[in-house]
Scaffold this active site. Structure first.
Site, PDB file in Angstrom:
ATOM      1  CG  ASP A  11      -0.221  -0.028   2.558  1.00 32.65           C
ATOM      2  OD1 ASP A  11       0.949  -0.472   2.601  1.00 32.65           O
ATOM      3  OD2 ASP A  11      -0.805   0.429   3.559  1.00 32.65           O
ATOM      4  CG  ASP A  16       3.976   0.063   1.635  1.00 32.60           C
ATOM      5  OD1 ASP A  16       3.502  -1.057   1.798  1.00 32.60           O
ATOM      6  OD2 ASP A  16       3.737   1.020   2.405  1.00 32.60           O
ATOM      7  CG  ASN A  40       0.542   3.416   4.244  1.00 27.06           C
ATOM      8  OD1 ASN A  40       0.313   3.384   5.449  1.00 27.06           O
ATOM      9  ND2 ASN A  40       1.557   2.775   3.691  1.00 27.06           N
ATOM     10  CB  THR A 124       4.691  -4.252   2.825  1.00 28.03           C
ATOM     11  OG1 THR A 124       4.293  -3.765   1.544  1.00 28.03           O
ATOM     12  CG2 THR A 124       5.871  -5.191   2.678  1.00 28.03           C
ATOM     13  CG  PHE A 165      -1.689   1.473   9.666  1.00 28.43           C
ATOM     14  CD1 PHE A 165      -2.663   2.423   9.900  1.00 28.43           C
ATOM     15  CD2 PHE A 165      -1.477   1.061   8.342  1.00 28.43           C
ATOM     16  CE1 PHE A 165      -3.415   2.961   8.867  1.00 28.43           C
ATOM     17  CE2 PHE A 165      -2.218   1.597   7.301  1.00 28.43           C
ATOM     18  CZ  PHE A 165      -3.185   2.554   7.567  1.00 28.43           C
ATOM     19  CG  ASN A 166       0.406  -2.918   7.507  1.00 26.54           C
ATOM     20  OD1 ASN A 166      -0.038  -1.870   7.025  1.00 26.54           O
ATOM     21  ND2 ASN A 166       1.653  -3.321   7.300  1.00 26.54           N
ATOM     22  CG  HIS A 239       7.367   0.149   9.739  1.00 30.92           C
ATOM     23  ND1 HIS A 239       7.454  -0.117  11.074  1.00 30.92           N
ATOM     24  CD2 HIS A 239       6.927   1.440   9.655  1.00 30.92           C
ATOM     25  CE1 HIS A 239       7.090   0.932  11.776  1.00 30.92           C
ATOM     26  NE2 HIS A 239       6.769   1.902  10.939  1.00 30.92           N
ATOM     27  CG  ASP A 240       6.007  -1.689   4.566  1.00 40.14           C
ATOM     28  OD1 ASP A 240       5.586  -2.279   5.584  1.00 40.14           O
ATOM     29  OD2 ASP A 240       5.369  -0.795   3.985  1.00 40.14           O
TER      30      ASP A 240
HETATM   31  C1  BDR Z   1       2.954  -0.187   8.567  1.00 40.95           C
HETATM   32  O1  BDR Z   1       1.906   0.762   8.408  1.00 40.95           O
HETATM   33  C2  BDR Z   1       2.114   1.535   7.254  1.00 40.95           C
HETATM   34  O2  BDR Z   1       1.864   2.890   7.517  1.00 40.95           O
HETATM   35  C3  BDR Z   1       3.518   1.276   6.797  1.00 40.95           C
HETATM   36  O3  BDR Z   1       3.586   1.320   5.388  1.00 40.95           O
HETATM   37  C4  BDR Z   1       3.811  -0.111   7.319  1.00 40.95           C
HETATM   38  O4  BDR Z   1       3.418  -1.104   6.409  1.00 40.95           O
HETATM   39  C5  BDR Z   1       3.702   0.105   9.853  1.00 40.95           C
HETATM   40  O5  BDR Z   1       2.852  -0.014  10.953  1.00 40.95           O
HETATM   41 CA    CA Z   2       2.865  -0.566   4.142  1.00 37.85          CA
END
Ligand code: BDR
Ligand code: CA
Length: 313
Positions: A11, A16, A40, A124, A165-166, A239-240
């Site tokens: 996303d 990402d 996102n 991701t 979040f994801n 993160h991703d």
């Molecule tokens: C995740 O949430 C998104 O905002 C980032 O792309 C990542 O995949 C981190 O919590």
């Molecule tokens: Ca992401």
């Protein structure tokens, strides 16, 4: 050298975008295609971003637009972190190629069906497309090697106090994945908060001096600003790409194989991953959880990919 065929479900999103570049330019990864998922930003925005990043970095793989809502029909955008476009901070080129004329889930199905080797699914973003794939194409699951996802946490969250979040975006999809019986690896906040875009990383990007590295600096500066504002983290966590790095070299992380469940009903904890690190609940072990990152090794991979992409574009 063994090369891992993957499909990247994402996303984009700043991190990402970097995961796409790492997957596109690692000699140990064969990127079969990209599916997008709302997270996102709205699905149209993150799909446009996937096309733009691939155009910028000259990554020519099939891209298809996936689900715009969670399994239960919800959607929201992380504008506080990723901005209005979901990828604010740099002018990216208009897409030079078209989307596939099929949905993201159909593209995953097609690529898994046509592959002569088992395919690894890397997610991701929210796990909506992956869950739909598992439900819609049960006959193809035997051609899936494993699922590696960025999401969740063994401690606290970032979207709510306990939900990352994801996972928060689609807990029901996460539940489908956790119950799939496939080999799973979770790269959650525990490990991704060790992948910090430090001043030294900015220095390396500046030293490259390519058009691509300049755009990436713009993106990372925006990401650093919002992470500082929202989470008091001036060096933002990338993160991703950690999920992709794990496939390039599994020794980049240290892991524990444990039981992981997702909270579907909690009054305050919906979307939290419940990670049983010390087998206190007696649940079946179903997921390898990455807990520690070899940050220098991670950044070498990530920066090598940016260097290679910068030379090619
Ligand atoms: C995740 O949430 C998104 O905002 C980032 O792309 C990542 O995949 C981190 O919590
Ligand atoms: Ca992401």
């Amino acid at each position: 050298m063994s090369v891992t065929p993957i499909i990247l479900d994402c996303d984009p999103g700043h991190d990402d975008a970097m995961a796409i570049i790492l997957a596109g330019y690692s000699p140990k990864i064969k990127l079969l295609g990209i599916s997008t998922v709302s997270g996102n930003g709205a699905i149209e925005k993150v799909t446009e971003n996937a096309l733009r990043i691939c155009t910028l970095a000259k990554i020519n793989v099939p891209i298809a637009q996936g689900s715009g809502v969670s399994l239960l029909g919800a959607a929201e955008a992380a504008t506080d972190i990723h901005g209005e476009t979901a990828l604010d901070g740099a002018d990216l080129p208009a897409p030079a190629f078209a989307l596939q004329k099929m949905s993201g889930v159909e593209l995953i199905g097609k690529l898994v069906r046509e592959s002569t080797e088992k395919v690894t699914l890397v997610a991701t973003g929210p796990l909506t497309n992956i869950a739909l794939f598992l439900k819609l194409y049960p006959e193809l699951v035997t051609n899936v090697e494993q699922i590696v996802f960025m999401g969740g946490s063994a401690s606290r969250g970032n979207r709510t106090p306990y939900a990352e979040f994801n996972i928060w975006m689609d807990p029901e999809a996460t539940d489908v994945v956790l119950k799939s019986g496939l080999p799973l690896t979770m790269c959650g906040l525990d490990v991704t908060h060790q992948a910090l875009v430090t001043k030294e990383v900015f220095g390396e990007l500046e030293a490259m001096g390519t058009e691509l590295s300049k755009k990436i600096i713009g993106l990372m500066k925006f990401f650093a600003k919002t992470y500082d504002e929202v989470f008091e983290m001036p060096d933002p966590p990338l993160h991703d790409p950690v999920a992709v790095a794990f496939l390039i070299d599994p020794t980049v992380v240290t892991c524990k194989f444990v039981n992981v469940e997702v909270e579907l009903k909690g009054e305050f904890t919906r979307g939290a991953t419940v990670v049983d690190l010390f087998d206190r609940g007696g649940g079946k072990r179903n997921c390898t959880v990455a807990l520690n990152l070899d940050a220098p090794k991670f950044w070498k991979m990530m920066l090598d990919a940016v260097r290679a992409a910068g030379a090619a574009s």
